[in-house]
Write a protein that holds these residues in place. Structure first.
Motif, mmCIF file in Angstrom:
data_model
loop_
_atom_site.group_PDB
_atom_site.id
_atom_site.type_symbol
_atom_site.label_atom_id
_atom_site.label_comp_id
_atom_site.label_asym_id
_atom_site.label_seq_id
_atom_site.Cartn_x
_atom_site.Cartn_y
_atom_site.Cartn_z
ATOM 1 N N PHE A 82 0.759 -1.246 -0.011
ATOM 2 C CA PHE A 82 0.059 0.050 -0.036
ATOM 3 C C PHE A 82 0.840 1.300 0.107
ATOM 4 C CE2 PHE A 82 -2.390 3.310 2.234
ATOM 5 C CZ PHE A 82 -3.576 3.128 1.643
ATOM 6 N N ASN A 83 2.031 1.221 0.976
ATOM 7 C CA ASN A 83 2.831 2.604 0.954
ATOM 8 C C ASN A 83 3.608 2.593 -0.436
ATOM 9 O OD1 ASN A 83 2.123 2.756 3.488
ATOM 10 N ND2 ASN A 83 3.980 1.860 4.150
ATOM 11 N N GLN A 84 3.958 1.587 -1.206
ATOM 12 C CA GLN A 84 4.553 1.889 -2.317
ATOM 13 C C GLN A 84 3.588 2.213 -3.407
ATOM 14 O OE1 GLN A 84 6.431 -2.179 -3.619
ATOM 15 N NE2 GLN A 84 6.915 -2.501 -1.555
ATOM 16 N N MET A 85 2.538 1.948 -3.178
ATOM 17 C CA MET A 85 1.269 2.401 -4.291
ATOM 18 C C MET A 85 1.024 3.876 -4.078
ATOM 19 S SD MET A 85 0.268 0.331 -6.267
ATOM 20 C CE MET A 85 1.824 -0.185 -6.741
ATOM 21 N N THR A 86 0.811 4.341 -2.861
ATOM 22 C CA THR A 86 0.775 5.692 -2.692
ATOM 23 C C THR A 86 1.932 6.681 -3.176
ATOM 24 O OG1 THR A 86 1.714 5.645 -0.504
ATOM 25 C CG2 THR A 86 -1.022 5.451 -0.741
ATOM 26 N N THR A 87 3.136 5.993 -2.725
ATOM 27 C CA THR A 87 4.378 6.725 -3.147
ATOM 28 C C THR A 87 4.419 6.812 -4.787
ATOM 29 O OG1 THR A 87 5.372 5.937 -1.331
ATOM 30 C CG2 THR A 87 6.976 6.702 -2.897
ATOM 31 N N MET A 88 4.207 5.512 -5.177
ATOM 32 C CA MET A 88 4.689 5.536 -6.803
ATOM 33 C C MET A 88 3.512 6.468 -7.538
ATOM 34 S SD MET A 88 7.442 4.237 -7.343
ATOM 35 C CE MET A 88 7.648 3.381 -9.044
ATOM 36 N N HIS A 89 2.217 6.266 -7.000
ATOM 37 C CA HIS A 89 1.060 7.068 -7.522
ATOM 38 C C HIS A 89 1.344 8.736 -7.571
ATOM 39 C CE1 HIS A 89 -2.807 9.341 -8.273
ATOM 40 N NE2 HIS A 89 -2.817 9.780 -6.935
ATOM 41 N N GLY A 90 1.803 9.194 -6.559
ATOM 42 C CA GLY A 90 2.387 10.576 -6.312
ATOM 43 C C GLY A 90 3.431 10.844 -7.286
ATOM 44 N N LEU A 91 4.546 10.010 -7.422
ATOM 45 C CA LEU A 91 5.738 10.287 -8.024
ATOM 46 C C LEU A 91 5.344 10.247 -9.700
ATOM 47 C CD1 LEU A 91 8.476 8.137 -6.059
ATOM 48 C CD2 LEU A 91 8.499 10.669 -6.492
ATOM 49 N N ILE A 92 4.781 9.326 -10.162
ATOM 50 C CA ILE A 92 4.261 9.092 -11.602
ATOM 51 C C ILE A 92 3.369 10.179 -11.904
ATOM 52 C CG2 ILE A 92 2.853 7.672 -12.978
ATOM 53 C CD1 ILE A 92 5.788 6.478 -12.463
ATOM 54 N N MET A 93 2.525 10.476 -11.127
ATOM 55 C CA MET A 93 1.410 11.653 -11.471
ATOM 56 C C MET A 93 2.047 12.846 -11.536
ATOM 57 S SD MET A 93 -1.214 10.411 -12.371
ATOM 58 C CE MET A 93 -2.759 9.248 -12.142
ATOM 59 N N VAL A 94 2.795 13.395 -10.701
ATOM 60 C CA VAL A 94 3.914 14.520 -10.635
ATOM 61 C C VAL A 94 4.904 14.628 -11.930
ATOM 62 C CG1 VAL A 94 5.374 16.033 -9.519
ATOM 63 C CG2 VAL A 94 2.998 15.202 -8.327
ATOM 64 N N PHE A 95 5.757 13.619 -11.795
ATOM 65 C CA PHE A 95 6.802 13.740 -12.560
ATOM 66 C C PHE A 95 6.396 13.126 -14.168
ATOM 67 C CE2 PHE A 95 8.824 14.019 -8.606
ATOM 68 C CZ PHE A 95 9.252 15.234 -8.510
ATOM 69 N N GLY A 96 5.743 12.310 -13.835
ATOM 70 C CA GLY A 96 5.404 11.582 -15.388
ATOM 71 C C GLY A 96 4.321 11.981 -15.974
ATOM 72 N N ALA A 97 3.162 12.378 -15.338
ATOM 73 C CA ALA A 97 1.815 12.755 -16.038
ATOM 74 C C ALA A 97 1.839 14.149 -16.204
ATOM 75 C CB ALA A 97 0.761 11.935 -15.417
ATOM 76 N N VAL A 98 1.740 15.066 -15.077
ATOM 77 C CA VAL A 98 1.249 16.388 -15.402
ATOM 78 C C VAL A 98 2.123 17.090 -16.024
ATOM 79 C CG1 VAL A 98 0.770 18.352 -13.860
ATOM 80 C CG2 VAL A 98 -0.440 16.148 -13.458
ATOM 81 N N MET A 99 3.583 17.140 -15.358
ATOM 82 C CA MET A 99 4.860 18.049 -16.076
ATOM 83 C C MET A 99 4.768 17.586 -17.493
ATOM 84 S SD MET A 99 7.204 18.145 -12.825
ATOM 85 C CE MET A 99 8.648 18.757 -13.569
ATOM 86 N N PRO A 100 5.044 16.294 -17.792
ATOM 87 C CA PRO A 100 5.219 16.060 -19.652
ATOM 88 C C PRO A 100 3.999 16.379 -20.427
ATOM 89 C CG PRO A 100 5.948 14.162 -18.068
ATOM 90 C CD PRO A 100 5.200 15.112 -17.103
ATOM 91 N N ALA A 101 2.827 16.536 -19.639
ATOM 92 C CA ALA A 101 1.749 16.794 -20.397
ATOM 93 C C ALA A 101 1.857 18.317 -20.983
ATOM 94 C CB ALA A 101 0.492 16.488 -19.708
ATOM 95 N N PHE A 102 2.138 19.174 -19.790
ATOM 96 C CA PHE A 102 2.294 20.648 -19.998
ATOM 97 C C PHE A 102 3.651 20.901 -20.979
ATOM 98 C CE2 PHE A 102 -0.057 21.427 -15.937
ATOM 99 C CZ PHE A 102 -1.012 21.905 -16.578
ATOM 100 N N VAL A 103 4.622 20.074 -20.904
ATOM 101 C CA VAL A 103 5.746 20.409 -21.718
ATOM 102 C C VAL A 103 5.258 19.760 -23.071
ATOM 103 C CG1 VAL A 103 8.130 19.710 -22.240
ATOM 104 C CG2 VAL A 103 7.697 20.049 -20.193
ATOM 105 N N GLY A 104 4.572 18.778 -23.321
ATOM 106 C CA GLY A 104 3.974 18.436 -24.476
ATOM 107 C C GLY A 104 3.024 19.621 -25.250
ATOM 108 N N LEU A 105 2.371 20.113 -24.469
ATOM 109 C CA LEU A 105 1.332 21.185 -24.955
ATOM 110 C C LEU A 105 2.417 22.289 -25.355
ATOM 111 C CD1 LEU A 105 -1.477 20.804 -22.531
ATOM 112 C CD2 LEU A 105 -1.648 20.443 -24.898
#
Lengths: 542, 287
Positions: A82-105
C-alpha cells in the motif's frame, strides 16, 4: 522576400518539402521517424502520449489505494505494498503525467502561438523527451526489485528515505536525476524559444497567456529542479557513502531535508498550475467571445505568484518544530499568494461576464477548472493558517486540498487544452456527445472522490495509512466509488482521442469562431512545418 | 529580420543514443551501489557512451557552424541556452551552500540546546556546537582531527583560479583583435592553471584523508566540505576539458574575431566556476 535565395541547403530542402505538401525525401520512416524527430509537433505528440500512459499507470496505482480503502480493515494488499502504491502514484502523476503533459502542450503550441517554425534547440528537444521513458522505466522497475519500490511517500522525507529506505531507493534517486535533466533542458529550450523566436512585431506583452505562463514556469523549473537534484544527491551520499546531511548523529538534520525538498517542492506546485492558468486564460476568451479581461494584470499576477513561490516553502512544515517567527513569516507569505490568484479568478469571471458564451467540451472543462480550482485554493488558505494546520496536517484534508488543485485543476486544464487544440492537431473535432459524457462523468467522479476527504480529514483520518477507524467508513466508500468512476471514465477519454485522430467532423483552420491567436491562422491539421518564414505579427491592443 | 527565414536543423541520432547511454550509466551506477562491482562495467560503458555522444554531437554542431548554416538568431538561441544552463548550475550549488548555512547557523546550535524548542538538546546532552564540527553528537561517528588551513594550498588555488580568469579574458581580447598566436598562448596558460588547480585539489584531498581524518564519513563537516569542493572540482575538470577543446579548435583555425560563441560559452562557464570557488574559499575554508 520570396525572391531571396535560401540561405543554405537544410533550409531550402525543408522549404521545398513544405511547398510540396508534407512529404520529405530524407525523413526517416516508421519507428525511426519518432525516435529521431526534431520536429516540435512530433515531439509534442510524443510527450502527450507518454503523459497519458503515465496518467493511466499512476491512475491504476491510485485505484489500488482506493480499493484497499473501500472498507476499513486490511483486505486486498499488504500495508507495505500500500505504501509503495501511494508513493509511486504521487511520483508518477507529478513527474510522469502532469509535467510532461504541459511540456507536450508547450512543444505543440508555443511555436504556433508565437509564429516560430520550431523550438529554438530542436535536437535538445528530442533529447529532453527520450530521457523521460528511460527515467520512468527505471522508476517503475523498482516495483520488481528486492525490498520493493520506494515506500516513503512522494515527498520522500529523510530518514524514511535514507536510513530506513529499501535498497531500490538508489535507483529511484537516479531515475529522478534523469527526469530532472529532462525538465531542465526542456525548460531552457522553452525559454530560448519564447525570448528569441517570436514573430517580428510580436512584443512580450502581445504573447498569449499560455506562452507567458510557460515562460515563467520554465524559469521556475530551471531555478528549482537543480535544488531537487542537489537534495537527492545528498540522499544518495547519505545512503551509500556515509555522509551525515540528514543524520543528526553526525551533526546534520532530517529537517534540512524538508527545507531543501520544499524549496523545490513549492515552486514545483506552481510549475504544475501556472501553465493551467495559461490554458484557461486562452480558452475562456475564445468561448466567451470576448478579449481576456485584465491581460496585463494576468501577466503580473503570474509573475507575482512565481516570485512568492520561493518564499512560502515552510508552510508544508508547520508541525516540524519551526521557530515562531518562521511560523508567522511563512503563514503570512502564503496568504499573500491568494492576492494574485484572486486577481486571476476575478479576471476569468469578468471575462465571462456579459460574454456570448457557448459550452464546448473545452469550455466545460475550463469553467469546471475555475470553480473547482478555487475550492482547492480556499482549502489551501485554511491550511496556510499555521495554528489550524496543526489539526489538518497529514490528514485527508490535505489530500483533498492538493487533489482539488491538481485533478480538477491541472488535469482538467490539460483535458480542456486537448479538447481545444485537437482540431488543430488532427483536423477533426472530437466527438461532441462522448466528450460531454466524459466531462460530466469526470466532474461528478472527481467531486465524489475528493469532496468527502475534506470531512474525513477534518474528523482526523490520517494520510498514507491502509486502515482506518470505523467512523470514516461511509466517506471512504463514497471516495472509492468516485475514484473508480473517475478512473474508468478516463478510458472514454482515450477512446475519444483515438476516434478524433482517425476521423470525425472536419475542422477548418479557425476551428472555434471566437479563437484569435496565431495558431488558428495555419491549416487544420497543422502541417509538419509551419511558419518557416516568420509571419508579420500585427499587434492588438489588450 | 523581416526578410529572413528560420533555421531548422536536420534530424540527428545523437540525442537518442545519449539518452540510452544515460540510462545504461544510471542502471550500471545503481547496480554498482546496491549490488556491488557487477554494475561497474555497465556504468563505465554508459559513461563512455555519453562522452562519445557529446564529442560526436558537438562535432556535428561545429561542422554546421563552420559551414555557415547558423544565423544570428541561432547564435542568440545558443546564448540564451548557455546562460540559463549556467543559472541551473548556480541553483545546484545553492542547494549545497544552503545546506551548509542551515547546519552552521541553525541546526547545530539547536542540537546544543539553543532556542525556544530545546528538546533536541535532550538527544545528546554532552554535545556542544562548534564549527568546524570536530566532535559530532553521536560518538560512533568520528569527526576530523583538524581541518585544512585556508592560507596554504587553498590560497594558492584561489590565486590560480583568479589568475586563470584573467588569462582567459586576455585570450578573449586577443581573439577579438585577431591576434591568434596570443590567443593560443594565453588560452594554453589558462588550461595549465586549471590543471594545476586540479592537481593541488587532489593533493589536498590526499592530505585530508590520510593525515587529518577529514573524510566523507567525518560528520557534517566532511559531508559539506567534500560535496561542495568535490562538485566544484568536477566542474573545474569539465571546464578544463572544455577549454582544452577550444584550444584545439583555435589551433585548427576555428573562430573569427566577430564570431566565436563556442569560446565565449567556455569562458562564461569558466568564470562561473571561478565565482563558485570564491564562495567556497570564503564560506568553506576561511569562515
Amino acid at each position: 522576400m520570396a525572391s531571396l535565395p535560401p540561405k543554405h541547403r537544410l533550409q531550402s530542402s525543408a522549404a521545398d518539402s513544405a511547398a510540396t505538401g508534407q512529404h520529405e525525401h530524407h525523413r526517416p520512416r516508421g519507428l525511426m521517424r519518432w525516435v529521431l524527430t526534431t520536429n516540435h509537433k512530433e515531439i509534442g505528440t510524443l510527450y502527450l502520449i507518454f503523459s497519458l500512459t503515465m496518467f493511466l499507470i499512476g491512475g491504476v496505482f491510485a485505484l489500488v489505494v482506493r480499493a484497499e480503502l473501500f472498507q476499513p480493515g486490511l483486505q486486498l494488499v499488504q500495508p507495505e505494498f500500500f505504501n509503495q502504491m501511494t508513493t509511486m502514484h504521487g511520483l508518477i502523476m507529478v513527474f510522469g503525467a502532469v509535467m510532461p503533459a504541459f511540456v507536450g502542450l508547450a512543444n505543440w503550441m508555443v511555436p504556433l502561438q508565437i509564429g516560430a517554425p520550431d523550438m529554438a534547440l530542436p535536437r535538445l528537444n528530442n533529447f529532453s523527451f527520450w530521457l523521460l521513458p528511460i527515467a520512468f522505466t527505471l522508476m517503475l522497475s523498482t516495483l520488481f526489485m528486492p525490498g520493493g519500490a520506494p515506500n516513503f511517500g512522494w515527498t520522500f522525507y529523510a530518514p524514511l528515505s535514507t536510513t530506513y529506505a529499501p535498497p531500490s531507493t538508489t535507483f529511484f534517486i537516479l531515475s529522478l536525476h534523469i527526469a530532472g535533466i529532462s525538465s531542465i533542458l526542456g525548460a531552457i529550450n522553452i525559454i530560448a524559444t519564447i525570448l528569441n523566436l517570436r514573430a517580428p512585431g510580436m512584443r512580450m506583452m502581445d504573447m498569449t497567456l499560455f506562452v507567458w505562463t510557460w515562460l515563467i514556469t520554465a524559469f521556475l523549473l530551471i531555478a528549482v529542479m537543480p535544488v531537487l537534484a542537489g537534495v537527492v544527491t545528498m540522499m544518495l551520499m547519505d545512503i551509500n557513502f556515509g555522509t551525515s546531511f540528514f543524520n543528526a548523529g553526525g551533526g546534520g538534520d532530517p529537517v534540512l531535508f524538508q527545507h531543501l525538498f520544499w524549496f523545490f517542492g513549492h515552486p514545483e506546485v506552481y510549475i504544475m498550475i501556472l501553465p493551467a492558468f495559461g490554458i484557461v486564460s486562452v480558452i475562456i476568451p475564445t468561448f466567451a467571445r470576448k478579449r481576456l479581461f485584465g491581460y496585463a494584470s494576468m501577466v503580473y499576477a503570474t509573475a507575482s505568484i512565481a516570485i512568492l513561490s520561493f518564499l512560502v516553502w515552510a508552510h508544508h512544515m508547520f508541525v516540524v518544530g519551526l521557530p515562531l517567527v518562521a511560523e508567522l513569516f511563512f503563514m503570512y507569505s502564503t496568504m499573500l499568494i491568494a492576492v494574485p490568484t484572486g486577481v486571476k479568478v476575478f479576471n476569468w469571471i469578468t471575462t465571462l461576464f456579459r460574454g456570448s458564451i457557448s459550452f464546448e467540451p473545452a469550455m466545460l472543462f475550463a469553467i469546471a477548472f475555475v470553480v473547482l480550482f478555487t475550492i482547492g485554493g480556499f482549502s489551501g488558505l485554511m491550511l496556510a493558517i499555521s495554528p489550524a494546520d496543526f489539526q489538518y496536517h497529514d490528514t485527508y484534508f490535505v489530500v483533498a486540498h492538493f487533489h482539488y488543485v491538481l485533478v480538477p485543476g491541472a488535469v482538467f486544464s490539460i483535458m480542456a487544452a486537448v479538447y481545444y487544440w485537437l482540431p488543430k492537431w488532427t483536423g477533426h473535432y472530437p466527438h461532441l456527445r462522448l466528450s460531454q459524457w466524459h466531462f460530466w462523468l469526470s466532474v461528478i467522479g472527481v467531486n465524489l472522490t475528493f469532496f468527502p476527504m475534506h470531512f474525513s480529514g477534518l474528523a482526523g483520518m490520517p494520510r498514507r495509512i491502509p486502515d482506518y477507524s470505523l467512523q470514516f467508513a461511509d466517506f471512504n466508500m463514497v471516495s472509492s466509488i468516485g475514484a473508480f468512476m473517475f478512473g474508468l471514465s478516463q478510458l472514454l477519454f482515450v477512446v475519444i482521442v483515438i476516434m478524433c485522430v482517425r476521423g470525425g467532423k472536419t475542422a477548418p483552420a479557425k476551428a472555434w469562431d471566437g479563437a484569435e491567436d496565431l495558431e488558428w491562422t495555419v491549416p487544420s491539421p497543422a502541417p509538419l512545418h509551419t511558419f518557416e518564414h516568420p509571419p508579420q505579427y500585427r499587434p492588438v491592443e489588450h | 529580420m523581416s526578410g529572413g527565414s528560420y533555421y531548422v536543423p536536420a534530424t540527428s541520432k545523437w540525442p537518442i543514443l545519449g539518452s540510452l547511454a544515460m540510462g545504461v550509466m544510471m542502471v550500471g551506477g545503481g547496480t554498482w551501489l546496491v549490488h556491488g562491482a557487477v554494475g561497474s562495467p555497465l556504468m563505465l560503458a554508459g559513461l563512455v557512451g555519453i562522452l562519445a555522444v557529446m564529442v560526436l554531437w558537438f562535432r556535428d554542431v561545429i561542422r554546421e557552424s563552420m559551414a555557415g548554416l547558423y544565423d544570428a538568431q541561432m547564435d542568440r538561441s545558443f546564448r540564451w541556452g548557455m546562460g540559463w544552463f549556467i543559472f541551473s548550475e548556480v541553483m545546484f550549488f545553492a542547494a549545497f551552500f544552503g545546506a551548509l548555512f542551515y547546519v552552521r547557523t541553525l541546526a547545530l546550535p539547536w542540537l546544543d540546546g539553543e532556542g525556544a524548542k530545546g528538546v533536541t538538546a535532550l538527544l545528546w546532552p554532552d554535545f556542544s556546537a562548534s564549527w568546524p564540527l570536530l566532535d559530532p553528537p553521536d560518538s560512533r561517528i568520528s569527526g576530523p582531527a583538524e581541518t585544512l588551513s585556508p592560507w596554504q594550498l587553498p590560497l594558492v588555488n584561489t590565486l590560480l583560479l583568479v589568475s586563470s580568469s584573467i588569462t582567459l579574458t586576455v585570450a578573449h581580447e586577443a581573439l577579438k583583435m585577431g591576434e591568434r598566436q596570443a590567443t593560443h598562448n594565453w588560452l594554453f596558460g589558462t588550461v595549465l592553471l586549471g590543471t594545476c588547480f586540479i592537481i593541488i585539489q587532489g593533493v589536498e584531498y590526499y592530505e585530508a584523508y590520510h593525515h587529518l581524518g577529514l573524510t566523507l564519513e567525518a560528520g557534517i563537516y566532511g559531508s559539506t566540505f567534500f560535496m561542495l569542493t568535490g562538485f566544484h572540482g568536477l566542474h573545474v575538470i569539465i571546464g578544463t576539458i572544455i577549454l582544452a577543446s577550444i584550444l584545439l579548435r583555435i589551433r585548427k583555425g576555428h573562430f573569427s574575431g566577430a564570431n566565436h560563441f563556442g569560446f565565449e560559452a567556455a569562458a562564461w562557464y569558466w568564470h562561473f566556476v571561478d565565482v563558485v570557488w570564491l564562495g567556497l574559499f570564503i564560506f568553506v575554508y576561511v569562515f
